[in-house]
Design an enzyme around this catalytic site. Sequence first.
Site, mmCIF file in Angstrom:
data_model
loop_
_atom_site.group_PDB
_atom_site.id
_atom_site.type_symbol
_atom_site.label_atom_id
_atom_site.label_comp_id
_atom_site.label_asym_id
_atom_site.label_seq_id
_atom_site.Cartn_x
_atom_site.Cartn_y
_atom_site.Cartn_z
ATOM 1 N N THR A 103 -22.452 -26.206 -5.593
ATOM 2 C CA THR A 103 -22.370 -27.643 -5.898
ATOM 3 C C THR A 103 -23.664 -28.407 -5.622
ATOM 4 O OG1 THR A 103 -21.461 -28.098 -3.693
ATOM 5 C CG2 THR A 103 -19.889 -27.695 -5.481
ATOM 6 N N ASP A 104 -24.566 -27.860 -4.807
ATOM 7 C CA ASP A 104 -25.759 -28.622 -4.414
ATOM 8 C C ASP A 104 -26.622 -29.015 -5.608
ATOM 9 O OD1 ASP A 104 -24.975 -28.486 -1.800
ATOM 10 O OD2 ASP A 104 -26.575 -27.150 -1.132
ATOM 11 N N TYR A 127 -20.234 -21.045 6.807
ATOM 12 C CA TYR A 127 -19.933 -19.959 5.879
ATOM 13 C C TYR A 127 -21.217 -19.485 5.222
ATOM 14 C CZ TYR A 127 -20.469 -23.497 2.228
ATOM 15 O OH TYR A 127 -20.974 -24.478 1.419
ATOM 16 N N GLU A 141 -39.739 -55.266 -10.658
ATOM 17 C CA GLU A 141 -40.886 -55.979 -10.095
ATOM 18 C C GLU A 141 -42.178 -55.189 -10.295
ATOM 19 O OE1 GLU A 141 -40.023 -57.623 -6.095
ATOM 20 O OE2 GLU A 141 -37.965 -56.939 -6.474
ATOM 21 N N THR A 195 -20.658 -21.943 -2.992
ATOM 22 C CA THR A 195 -19.576 -22.012 -2.013
ATOM 23 C C THR A 195 -18.308 -21.355 -2.534
ATOM 24 O OG1 THR A 195 -20.460 -24.054 -1.055
ATOM 25 C CG2 THR A 195 -18.130 -23.596 -0.669
ATOM 26 N N LYS A 217 -23.310 -35.293 -7.348
ATOM 27 C CA LYS A 217 -22.602 -35.007 -6.101
ATOM 28 C C LYS A 217 -22.805 -36.180 -5.157
ATOM 29 C CE LYS A 217 -22.037 -31.450 -2.547
ATOM 30 N NZ LYS A 217 -22.519 -30.132 -2.031
#
Length: 349
Positions: A112-113, A46, A306, A33, A185
């Site tokens: 950023t992903d 974008y 568990e 980005t 993130k």
Amino acid sequence: MGLLKKFAFITFFIVSSLAAAKPNIYILATGGTIAGSSASATEGNYTAGSKGIEDILSAVPQLGDLATIKSEQISNIGSQEMNDEIWLKLANRVSELLTKNDVDGVVIVHGTDTMEETAYFLSLVVKSKKPIVLVGAMRNADSMSADGPLNLYNAIAVAADKNAREKGALVVMNDEIHAAREVTKTNTTNVAAFASPNSGKIGTVNYGVVNFYMAPLRKHTVASEFNIKDLKAFPRVDIIYGHAQDNGDLVDAAVQKGAKGIVVAGMGNGNLYPDTEAALAKASEAGVIVVRSSRTGSGSTSVSSEVDDAKLGFLTADNLNPQKARVLLMLALSKTSDKAKIQSFFATH
């Protein structure tokens, strides 16, 4: 020598000395980005990775005040497209650069992903004490109030700071410094999208002023068991997401497609629906390494479970989220299939 010449010589000497004293920081760009563009400053849509590193640098001429900058384009993608090939290329280049005496640190411009996964990967495989800093943006370069320029300025400041050494890979976003292992993130669009839920940020950086308050303790970089020089390819590791009344079909499909490891994003502290647990137990018996993580976003799966891991042959991710657990399991399987050894990696890295 006349007075004027002496003054000119002294001035030249001082300026040259100051220039020489600036750290040398190498920027590697992968897209994202921060390199994105849109038709309008007020448009949310974008195209990521549409601008080259020179375009990004031209928006922040003040970077030269912090360091001597060199740059290189590794890729130009949205980080949702990140893959093993680019990881290997990037890690090898980072490793090569940081062996040079005239490189004091590396900054990686990244989407950023998957930034947290790349950061953790680099922190595990690059053998250097020098700073490795990842940075991106939540708003594209053409957006109103784009956050990329100041994020990049701050990232350069961190990479140039001597206190950033020996902390593994770092993520700098929104005036905060996060350790690669801990950061994730947490929001789709907010500029404050990055957090370290289990430990908190390790420092801050405000308009280039860097402050560290803690350091990561788990093994990374020079202390890590892994080395990029030993890596050519990775075994397949899949993530299975747990939910109410899920089933084992996706587990069976992963095994059939050749998965050597499976990370489960389990419910709560890594709990499993009975049908899925049975499918995972079958996969484990067949030699697939199964690691329980949690879909909750924080907390450990190593206690109060568990699930009978000893009986079923499962391992636990400690407090690594599923995507980080996948990175570590992928690297672990490149070295060994011994379950005890792999579990020790999760306890120490």
